[in-house]
Every structure is written in structure tokens, then in C-alpha cells.
Design an enzyme around this catalytic site. Structure first.
Site, PDB file in Angstrom:
ATOM      1  N   SER A 108      96.154  57.274  32.944  1.00  0.00           N
ATOM      2  CA  SER A 108      96.838  56.553  34.010  1.00  0.00           C
ATOM      3  C   SER A 108      97.760  55.507  33.406  1.00  0.00           C
ATOM      4  O   SER A 108      97.477  54.956  32.332  1.00  0.00           O
ATOM      5  CB  SER A 108      95.816  55.862  34.913  1.00  0.00           C
ATOM      6  OG  SER A 108      96.443  54.942  35.769  1.00  0.00           O
ATOM      7  N   SER A 109      98.843  55.210  34.106  1.00  0.00           N
ATOM      8  CA  SER A 109      99.760  54.185  33.610  1.00  0.00           C
ATOM      9  C   SER A 109      99.148  52.788  33.663  1.00  0.00           C
ATOM     10  O   SER A 109      99.680  51.856  33.052  1.00  0.00           O
ATOM     11  CB  SER A 109     101.059  54.208  34.424  1.00  0.00           C
ATOM     12  OG  SER A 109     100.792  53.975  35.792  1.00  0.00           O
ATOM     13  N   CYS A 110      98.008  52.623  34.366  1.00  0.00           N
ATOM     14  CA  CYS A 110      97.375  51.300  34.429  1.00  0.00           C
ATOM     15  C   CYS A 110      96.718  50.927  33.106  1.00  0.00           C
ATOM     16  O   CYS A 110      96.215  49.816  32.959  1.00  0.00           O
ATOM     17  CB  CYS A 110      96.368  51.233  35.561  1.00  0.00           C
ATOM     18  SG  CYS A 110      94.848  52.119  35.250  1.00  0.00           S
ATOM     19  N   TYR A 137      88.615  50.330  35.275  1.00  0.00           N
ATOM     20  CA  TYR A 137      89.171  51.686  35.318  1.00  0.00           C
ATOM     21  C   TYR A 137      90.070  51.930  34.114  1.00  0.00           C
ATOM     22  O   TYR A 137      89.996  52.977  33.461  1.00  0.00           O
ATOM     23  CB  TYR A 137      89.957  51.872  36.611  1.00  0.00           C
ATOM     24  CG  TYR A 137      90.640  53.202  36.746  1.00  0.00           C
ATOM     25  CD1 TYR A 137      89.920  54.349  37.054  1.00  0.00           C
ATOM     26  CD2 TYR A 137      92.017  53.312  36.581  1.00  0.00           C
ATOM     27  CE1 TYR A 137      90.549  55.581  37.192  1.00  0.00           C
ATOM     28  CE2 TYR A 137      92.656  54.531  36.718  1.00  0.00           C
ATOM     29  CZ  TYR A 137      91.923  55.660  37.024  1.00  0.00           C
ATOM     30  OH  TYR A 137      92.565  56.878  37.152  1.00  0.00           O
ATOM     31  N   LYS A 141      89.787  54.705  30.996  1.00  0.00           N
ATOM     32  CA  LYS A 141      90.850  55.649  30.663  1.00  0.00           C
ATOM     33  C   LYS A 141      91.328  55.478  29.214  1.00  0.00           C
ATOM     34  O   LYS A 141      91.648  56.457  28.539  1.00  0.00           O
ATOM     35  CB  LYS A 141      92.017  55.482  31.634  1.00  0.00           C
ATOM     36  CG  LYS A 141      91.728  56.011  33.031  1.00  0.00           C
ATOM     37  CD  LYS A 141      91.488  57.517  33.005  1.00  0.00           C
ATOM     38  CE  LYS A 141      91.272  58.100  34.374  1.00  0.00           C
ATOM     39  NZ  LYS A 141      91.072  59.557  34.346  1.00  0.00           N
ATOM     40  N   LEU A 167     101.070  58.220  41.951  1.00  0.00           N
ATOM     41  CA  LEU A 167     101.238  59.560  42.507  1.00  0.00           C
ATOM     42  C   LEU A 167     101.157  59.551  44.025  1.00  0.00           C
ATOM     43  O   LEU A 167     100.535  58.674  44.626  1.00  0.00           O
ATOM     44  CB  LEU A 167     100.160  60.492  41.953  1.00  0.00           C
ATOM     45  CG  LEU A 167     100.107  60.641  40.435  1.00  0.00           C
ATOM     46  CD1 LEU A 167      98.865  61.430  40.041  1.00  0.00           C
ATOM     47  CD2 LEU A 167     101.368  61.314  39.918  1.00  0.00           C
ATOM     48  N   HIS A 180      95.573  54.347  47.609  1.00  0.00           N
ATOM     49  CA  HIS A 180      96.646  53.689  46.876  1.00  0.00           C
ATOM     50  C   HIS A 180      97.729  53.229  47.851  1.00  0.00           C
ATOM     51  O   HIS A 180      97.702  53.534  49.037  1.00  0.00           O
ATOM     52  CB  HIS A 180      97.225  54.641  45.827  1.00  0.00           C
ATOM     53  CG  HIS A 180      96.315  54.876  44.673  1.00  0.00           C
ATOM     54  ND1 HIS A 180      95.479  55.966  44.602  1.00  0.00           N
ATOM     55  CD2 HIS A 180      96.086  54.162  43.544  1.00  0.00           C
ATOM     56  CE1 HIS A 180      94.782  55.920  43.475  1.00  0.00           C
ATOM     57  NE2 HIS A 180      95.130  54.836  42.819  1.00  0.00           N
TER      58      HIS A 180
END
Length: 309
Positions: A108-110, A137, A141, A167, A180
């Protein structure tokens, strides 16, 4: 990855996993294997071990994860950390033990620092503090990314990691408590329009900027990388364009045809100020997104709320 290769899509019923399944089937891949969460919990090591030993998949798309929006991430912090670590550890490790030829891990970009320079390059991973609301989270990841990287180094596996941006699309979660930002806005303004509400509250100031990728584009990118990319370097997947949350709200209002007021609750968190991915690497590899944001949101809204003309 050949047409007759046995392919396991972990998380096949979720938004990302189901999009990957549709892409594989469209491209003529039919030897696909799945398990529902009722049939096999990916947090159960013994169950995952038995599955891999019995099925012996050649390729794995690891799209299974516990996910949610800013409220869910900040509320269920321990669950997000524990469950994602367990899912990743089990699937990646047993892929290695059972000789999986290639695995693609959806991160994920987070995972990038909250205040990373923009646009965010893959090399910015682990260069600063994470956004506090989704830190558990993100840590899970990051562990998955490093697991793939180090299994490649120690065991010679071919496990790749991708970093999708925000997304949206078919199969998204519209639960007001856990969704989201984009599906939450679509749901909230649809209900307000349908019930004739004169105002809608939106969290934050509206100033943060976000990048949005249609899930069908993500599936296309994952399929492309599974066939064409073999490296431990992580790969960003996005559009290379972002908009502010206020601009996103304006788009949603226009699509839903809502006539009331928007109340911005600035006491609620904004999250990361900006999160735009640098997609130079994947573009240089030969892939680009195809679905424009407005077109994608219109299609998503019509498919979700089927009574729309």
C-alpha cells in the site's frame, strides 16, 4: 506464467482480488484456485500449510488483507497489525516452502512517510515517520515488503511487491464505519440526495490531496508485472495525478446531483497532507493506466446504485 499455470489468488472475493480474477479470466487463464475465508482463514498457519501442500500453486497473487479507511485504521489498530502480519507470514512462507515460481504481494502507498517529498519515489520507503492513524497497517505492509525482499535474497525466490495508491471501483466497501474516502463520499452523498437532506458532514479540512486508481487498472498492472517484472525493488502503481478532497467532493456532488450544503468538520483528522506516487518505474516498464477519474467514478456509482439512469 502460462495459460495452464495453477494460480492462487488470495483474497479473491475482495475488491482487488476479484479484479485480478476477472483480468486473468479475460486473458484466458482458467486454472485458478481459491478458498473463501470460511473455508480457510489465512491467519491459521496449519490451514495455509495444508492448502499449499495440497494445491501446489505455481503463481500467487497475495491480495488478501484486513483493510479500511482512516477511522477503521485508527480504531482497530491491533487487529490491523496482527491479522495482516499473520496473513502475509503464512502465505509468503508457505509459497517459499512449496516452490511457488512467483508471488506478487499487494502492499500500500501508506507505507511511505507522512511527509515524504512529492511525488513519492520507491526509494523513500523507511525515510521518515509514518502517518499515525494508519501506522499499524503500514508497519504490517512494510514487514511484507521486507519479507519478500529477504526471501529473495536468502532463498532465491521471485517474490515482488507493489504499492497501489488509493483504489476505487467494483467490489468496494461502502460501510460508513470502515470504508475509504471515495466510497464513503459516494454513499454519504447518495443517501443525502435520496433522502433530501439539506447538509452533509465531511471529515477534515478538504485540503489534503489524494491520487485515485480504478481497481481494473490495478489488476491490469499486477497482471503485467507478474508476466514482465522480476526484481526485489518495490513498484508504485498509480495514475501520477492527484486532486484535493474538496475537488473530489465537488465531483461526487456533481455525479450524485446533490443540492445541499457541505459541512467540513475540521476537528476530525486530515491524515497525510499529500500522497502522490511517482510512477516513472512502472511506466518505463511499459504500463500506463487507462481509466480517467471522472469516467471511473461515474461507472462505479452507476454499478453500485443500480437504480441510477
Amino acid at each position: 506464467m502460462n495459460k495452464d499455470s495453477k494460480i492462487y489468488v488470495a483474497g479473491h472475493s475482495g475488491m482487488v482480488g476479484s479484479a485480478i480474477v476477472r483480468k486473468l479470466e479475460k486473458e484466458g487463464y482458467s486454472n485458478l484456485v481459491f478458498r473463501t475465508s470460511r473455508e480457510m482463514s489465512l491467519t491459521n498457519q496449519a490451514a495455509v500449510e495444508a492448502f499449499f501442500e495440497a494445491e501446489q500453486p505455481e503463481h500467487v497473487f497475495l491480495a488478501a488483507a484486513k483493510v479500511g479507511g482512516i477511522k477503521a485504521n485508527d480504531t482497530y489498530r491491533a487487529q490491523f497489525l496482527y491479522e495482516n502480519l499473520m496473513i502475509q507470514n503464512n502465505v509468503i512462507h508457505h509459497s517459499y516452502l512449496n516452490g511457488v515460481k512467483k508471488l506478487l504481494f499487494l502492499a500500500s502507498s501508506c507505507v511511505y512517510p507522512k511527509l515524504a517529498p512529492q511525488p513519492i519515489k520507491e526509494e523513500y520507503l523507511l525515510t521518515g515517520d509514518l502517518e499515525p492513524t494508519n501506522e499499524p497497517y503500514a508497519i504490517a505492509k512494510i514487514a511484507g515488503i521486507k519479507m519478500c525482499e529477504n526471501y529473495n535474497r536468502q532463498y532465491g525466490t521471485n517474490f515482488i511487491s507493489v504499492m497501489p495508491t488509493n483504489l476505487y471501483g467494483p467490489g468496494d466497501n461502502y460501510d460508513p464505519e470502515t470504508s475509504h474516502v471515495l466510497p464513503a463520499l459516494l454513499y454519504k452523498f447518495h443517501i443525502a440526495q435520496a433522502e433530501g437532506l439539506d447538509k452533509v458532514e465531511v471529515w477534515g479540512s478538504g485540503t489534503p490531496k489524494r491520487e485515485f486508481l480504478h481497481v481494473e487498472d490495478l489488476a491490469s498492472a499486477c497482471f503485467y508485472l507478474m508476466k514482465n517484472y522480476n526484481d526485489s525493488e518495490i513498484v508504485n502503481i498509480g495514475t501520477g495525478k492527484d486532486i484535493s478532497i474538496r475537488e473530489l467532493v465537488d465531483i461526487v456532488i456533481d455525479i450524485v446531483d446533490y443540492k445541499g450544503k457541505v459541512i467540513w468538520n475540521t476537528e476530525k483528522p486530515d491524515g497525510t497532507p499529500r500522497k502522490l506516487l511517482d510512477i516513472s518505474l512502472i511506466k518505463n516498464l511499459g504500463w500506463t493506466p487507462k481509466i480517467a477519474l471522472h469516467e471511473g467514478i461515474v461507472d462505479t456509482y452507476k454499478k453500485k446504485f443500480s437504480n441510477i439512469n
